[in-house]
Structure formats: C-alpha cells, structure tokens
Write a protein that holds these residues in place. Structure first.
Motif, PDB file in Angstrom:
ATOM      1  N   GLY A  24       0.792  -1.220   0.000  1.00 26.67           N
ATOM      2  CA  GLY A  24       0.000   0.000   0.000  1.00 26.67           C
ATOM      3  C   GLY A  24       0.824   1.269   0.000  1.00 26.67           C
ATOM      4  O   GLY A  24       0.274   2.366  -0.125  1.00 26.67           O
ATOM      5  N   ARG A  29       0.845  -0.344  -5.840  1.00 27.19           N
ATOM      6  CA  ARG A  29       0.133  -1.138  -4.817  1.00 27.19           C
ATOM      7  C   ARG A  29       0.287  -2.636  -5.070  1.00 27.19           C
ATOM      8  O   ARG A  29      -0.675  -3.396  -5.025  1.00 27.19           O
ATOM      9  N   ASN A  91      -8.873   2.194   1.306  1.00 25.46           N
ATOM     10  CA  ASN A  91      -8.071   3.260   0.712  1.00 25.46           C
ATOM     11  C   ASN A  91      -8.869   4.027  -0.335  1.00 25.46           C
ATOM     12  O   ASN A  91      -8.772   5.253  -0.440  1.00 25.46           O
ATOM     13  N   GLY A  94     -11.586   5.936   1.718  1.00 27.22           N
ATOM     14  CA  GLY A  94     -10.992   6.886   2.651  1.00 27.22           C
ATOM     15  C   GLY A  94     -11.671   6.933   3.997  1.00 27.22           C
ATOM     16  O   GLY A  94     -11.516   7.916   4.735  1.00 27.22           O
ATOM     17  N   LYS A 210      -6.557  11.666   5.586  1.00 23.22           N
ATOM     18  CA  LYS A 210      -6.021  11.539   4.237  1.00 23.22           C
ATOM     19  C   LYS A 210      -4.971  12.605   3.995  1.00 23.22           C
ATOM     20  O   LYS A 210      -5.129  13.764   4.382  1.00 23.22           O
ATOM     21  N   THR A 255      -1.942   3.324   4.523  1.00 18.60           N
ATOM     22  CA  THR A 255      -1.414   3.323   3.164  1.00 18.60           C
ATOM     23  C   THR A 255      -0.661   4.637   2.976  1.00 18.60           C
ATOM     24  O   THR A 255      -0.620   5.460   3.887  1.00 18.60           O
ATOM     25  N   GLU A 257      -1.712   7.023   1.387  1.00 17.74           N
ATOM     26  CA  GLU A 257      -2.714   8.091   1.420  1.00 17.74           C
ATOM     27  C   GLU A 257      -3.383   8.265   2.768  1.00 17.74           C
ATOM     28  O   GLU A 257      -3.884   9.342   3.080  1.00 17.74           O
ATOM     29  N   LEU A 258      -3.434   7.227   3.594  1.00 18.21           N
ATOM     30  CA  LEU A 258      -4.242   7.250   4.809  1.00 18.21           C
ATOM     31  C   LEU A 258      -3.437   6.903   6.050  1.00 18.21           C
ATOM     32  O   LEU A 258      -2.555   6.039   6.013  1.00 18.21           O
TER      33      LEU A 258
END
Length: 323
Positions: A24, A29, A91, A94, A210, A255, A257-258
């Motif tokens: 991730g 990915r 992901n 979100g 995020k 991940t 992003e998160l």
C-alpha cells in the motif's frame, strides 16, 4: 512439545501479510512494485520490493504446547486473502464505513504490534530506557513524581498509587538498570494476546486522515504501530503506555494516502491533512521506527530536528546527525 515456527521465508504466510501491508506504500500497490527504503542500521537508502522486505524479516521461533505447526500458516493464508481487498476498499473510500473491513484492519494492527521480529527487543529497550529515566528524572522532584503517579492512576494503571517516592529513590540508588527478557516466553504471551489487543483496539474511536494532494504522502516503518501518552509529562516519565489505558493514542499508517488515529475520546470520522501535518506524522513514524523506513519515493516530507520541513532524500543525513 511441538513448535510453531513463524519464519520470514519467501513462502511464509506471516511474511506475505507484511508484504500485503507494505504494498500500500508503493506506486502500483503491488508486492513486486518498488519501495524507497532508508535503513539507519547500515546507513544506506535503496529501493526494494515489499515481497523482498517481508522475506528478509526474521520471525522468532515460538514454542507452543500442543499446536499444529501448520495451523498458524493456514490462518495467515486465509487472513491475507481477505485483507488485501479490505485495504484496497478502505483506501479507495478513505473511511471506515465498512464494519467487516474495519475488523480486518484492526486485526492487522494487532498482529503487526505483537508479532514483529523485534518485539522482544522493543520491550527490552523500552524497559532499559525506563530504567534510565528513573535515574535521570524520577528522584529529582517529589512534586513531579506525585503528579505523574496521580495521572497514571487516573489512566487506569493498577497499583500506580502504591509506589512511594522513598521506594522509587531506593530503587534508583541501587543502580540496577540491567533488563533481560526471554524471547520464547514473550512471544508466546504475545501470540496469546492478539485477540485481547484486537478487542482493545476495537474499543477505541478511530479517525482516518487523508494526505493532501502534493504532500508526498505517508510513510511507514518496521514498527508501524505506535502507542504514546497524550500527556507530555507521562510520555517522558516512568509509566509505559498501554493499549487499554485512557489518555493514550495509537497511530498507524494504513497506506501512503491514509493514516489512522485511535483514542478513547469518542471522536470518529475522516479529515484531510495539509502538507505540514503529513510531515509531522511522518516524523513520528521515523521517531518510533526500529531501523527501516518505507515510502513510495524519496519525495515524502518530514520535520528535522529543528522542525524544518525536509524531503525524503534528507532523512538519512538527518538520522546520521542524530547519532
């Protein structure tokens, strides 16, 4: 006595779960996509794949009375098949709107927290650091000790109110700060505590944050689950934080992003973090890491020792200066 071996071999299921998680943080990915890695133990930055990283991690051997040597790997295989799509869905959305996906991710956090290859060393190191803190801070100020003891009792630490200042002073003056641990014993207890830890994590309220576009994203490490006191006096003091204690925060980069934050404060939901906040959380990840930091590329941001925002290529020199 039979033995269950959690082995970091390429076909080991524990390694596959780690690879599933680390994917991730790659561009595509995928376990075979590249990660940018900073390794402070060898003072080197390089690229590798989640699959190779997972294969190189060594999982300790654990003696378990009456256990089927294959049962752990079988459980890991089923878990991984469910975890990968749960991570992808979370992901993409979100948030934690899917209870089943949330349960799988909390199980991932529990397993990463207690099955890490360096878990016993983390415990020993923390206990050693605590002993040093006793020497440096514990007997310096009676009022400060009483304040910290009261906060520990409020947080739920058993017997916190029973240790007197005189007992603490006597402990420090004896100068016995050597701490030893038994690998098999600790890991066996850790394996038994995965369900307990999962239940404690489930009781926490979780915010999913995020990373803002252009921030460089979140990074992770070889110790991705971090637990700390919210109170700075407690964080610098004698009592270790616990997953079931009030006034503590769990952070987990999910991940690139998160990131997840869990507390006992009832706050849930989602938010977007600006570049400076992403850099701050990445700095926390670096601070709690063992030896390795993992990122998509060297473009991530963090804060150096002077709280100046830097890019990933500056991390290794920063760590070298801190030695």
């Amino acid at each position: 006595m039979s033995k269950t071996k959690l082995d970091g071999a390429k076909d080991g299921e524990a390694a596959r779960i780690l690879g599933c998680y680390l994917s991730g943080f790659t561009r595509n990915r995928d376990k075979n996509s590249q990660l940018y890695i900073v390794d402070s133990s060898v003072e080197h930055a390089f690229v590798s794949t989640p699959q190779n990283v997972a294969a190189e991690r060594k999982f300790n051997q654990v003696a378990m009375e009456g256990e089927n040597p294959c049962s752990a790997d079988q459980g890991y295989a089923q878990f991984e098949s469910e975890l990968a799509p749960a991570l992808a869905r979370t992901n993409s959305k979100g948030d934690f709107s899917d209870d089943a996906d949330r349960a799988l991710i909390l199980r991932l956090i529990a397993q990463l927290a207690v099955l890490g290859a360096e878990r016993t060393e983390v415990i020993r190191h923390y206990m050693q650091k605590t002993a040093r803190r006793l020497s440096e801070f514990g007997i310096a100020n009676r009022q400060g000790w009483e304040s910290q003891k009261g906060k520990a009792a409020e947080a739920g630490i058993e017997d916190a109110a029973h240790c007197t200042y005189e007992e603490l002073r006597s402990l420090v003056e004896r100068g016995d700060e050597t701490v030893a641990t038994h690998t098999t014993g600790h890991l066996a207890r850790d394996l038994e505590s995965v369900t307990t830890l999962y239940n404690l994590l489930h009781r926490r309220s979780w915010i999913v944050a995020k990373a803002a576009h252009g921030s460089g994203g979140f990074i992770t490490s070889d110790r991705p689950v971090t637990l700390s006191w919210d109170d700075m006096e407690m964080e610098a003091g004698f009592y270790a934080p616990g997953f079931g204690l009030q006034g503590t925060t769990v952070f987990f980069p999910l991940t690139k992003e998160l990131v997840m934050r869990g507390r006992f404060d009832g706050r849930v939901g989602t938010l977007e973090l600006p570049v400076a906040s992403v850099a701050g959380i990445n700095s926390r990840t670096v601070f709690y890491a063992g030896h390795q930091i993992y990122a998509e590329t060297e473009s991530f941001r963090f804060l150096d020792e002077h709280l100046v925002m830097r890019h990933g290529q500056d991390l290794l020199p920063t760590l070298q200066r801190a030695r």
